[in-house]
Design a protein around this motif. Structure first.
Motif: not given
Length: 424
Positions: A262-264, A290-293, A275-280
């Motif tokens: 995604g975007e970082i 930690c894990n961001l869905g 933070k393996a998927h799309d999202g900012f």
């Protein structure tokens, strides 16, 4: 380069006879929740943790003087000659040289900040703080001012705001007199290709790499997948992965054994987190495990462009960060469900699980379970430990008795915060 390339082996040889102890000062409580589970020196800013920086300069290991409960994992060892170094201070060549020249009974002090103290004897005088923390006593020492400017990490947001300069300094430190692994010609480079360094086993194919604003460092057996767009300064530590099509702006550090997509922008991930998927994710800091869905997003700018406030554990209230751009701070073992939205300046404690629609509170205490829809309950400690055991196993690590005791200690000491927020 960004700093003079400096490791003086003569200094390292001299210091090998001195026991290096990195201590926590009053800053530790201001850096919660990250310092619930580690000394200040365990914070990653730049490519390396603060401890790794000091150990790299002096070419020897160190031990820790911190809160009593942390000594189970980070023990203290005293020698005949002890050099105490403030764990919230980042080293630089001039400061290292001044510290190296200290004689027993001398200290470097900047106002109320003790930077370094050299003490002889296995029972040096120590000042016991009321909150259970320890610092070396400097009142009876011959004190001198620091002879150079230095960086001290005192607040959460300084981890990402100081990350750019720290990353450039670490890049110089780690790549001195070394040659990068070759970069594949499938990549597109904008800027100086000499500012790209690949460690052994690193893989970078079909990526867009821009070093105009800073270097790009890729650690051992780390991978940047095709279609990724990376602007330096950027560090991808060992065994970590940037997934296909990611968009990453500097200054960003991805710690070891992590996966990001995604975007970082201008963020620091300590390690072992996803933070393996799309999202900012912007102007943010994630601890370990930690894990961001999928499609988790954080705001890093308020609609009225005013300065962002962040919860402070010492004052038990929100304080002004002085920053217009400030995102998410997430402590160890915390997680978010898919489509989670975090507001500017959100602070999440240890072992929290956040899910549901809407914006959750800007302060989420440790061991909280829930979201904006139905509020929060206390995360069951036994289940939290079971989850941690499984997560460790996925990385080939063992969640042992010491790790479990550490989380039990944090669970006890954070109970009051949950009560104050009607969570227990």
């Amino acid at each position: 380069m960004y700093l003079s390339r400096f490791i003086n082996t003569k200094f390292a040889n001299i210091m090998s006879d001195i026991n290096i102890i990195i201590f926590d000062d009053y800053t530790r409580r201001q850096l919660l929740p990250f310092t619930f589970t580690r000394p200040i020196a365990g914070i990653r800013v730049g490519i390396l943790t603060i401890r790794q920086k000091w150990e790299k300069y002096f070419e020897q290991p160190s031990c820790t003087l911190s809160a009593d409960y942390l000594r189970k994992k980070f023990p203290l060892h005293l020698g005949n000659e002890n050099l105490f170094i403030n764990g919230s201070v980042l080293p630089n060549p001039k400061l290292v040289k001044q510290i190296n020249n200290l004689k027993p009974g001398q200290a470097i002090v900047d106002g109320k900040i003790a930077i370094a103290v050299r003490i002889s004897g296995k029972k040096p005088p120590l000042l016991h703080k009321a909150n259970g923390e320890w610092e070396p006593l400097v009142d009876e020492h011959e004190c001198q001012q620091p002879n150079t400017n230095y960086v001290k990490i005192s607040y959460l947001w300084e981890i990402f705001s100081e990350n750019g300069q720290a990353l450039k300094a670490d890049f110089d430190l780690l790549t001195q007199d070394r040659e990068s692994q070759p970069l594949s010609n499938t990549n597109t480079v904008i800027g100086d290709p000499q500012l790209i360094f690949l460690e052994e086993g690193a893989k970078v194919e079909g990526a867009f790499l821009n070093t105009t604003n800073g270097p790009i460092y890729v650690g051992k057996h780390a991978e940047i997948m095709e279609g990724s767009m990376i602007r330096g300064p950027f560090a991808l530590c060992k065994h970590s992965t940037v997934k296909m099509g990611a968009k990453i702006y500097g200054a960003t550090t991805i710690g070891p054994y992590s996966k990001v997509g995604g975007e970082i922008s201008n963020s620091v991930i300590f390690g072992y987190s996803n933070k393996a998927h799309d999202g900012f994710l912007g102007n943010s800091v994630l601890g370990e495990w930690c894990n961001l869905g999928a499609d988790t997003n954080n705001s890093n700018l308020k609609n009225n462009y005013s300065e962002v406030s962040v919860w402070d554990y010492t004052q038990k209230k929100y304080i002004n960060s002085g920053l217009q751009f400030c995102g998410l701070f997430m402590g160890e073992h915390s997680k978010s469900g898919i489509n989670t939205m975090f507001n500017t300046g959100t602070l999440v404690g240890i072992c929290a699980n956040i899910f549901g629609t809407g914006y959750p509170p800007k302060y989420i205490p440790s061991f909280s379970w829930g979201g904006a829809d139905n509020g929060f309950i206390t995360h069951n400690l036994k289940k939290a430990l079971e989850t941690a055991t499984e997560v460790y196993a996925r990385r080939g690590k063992k969640f042992d008795h010491t790790e479990a005791e550490l989380l039990r200690d944090v669970h006890k000491m954070t109970r009051a915060y949950r009560i104050d927020n009607n969570i227990d």
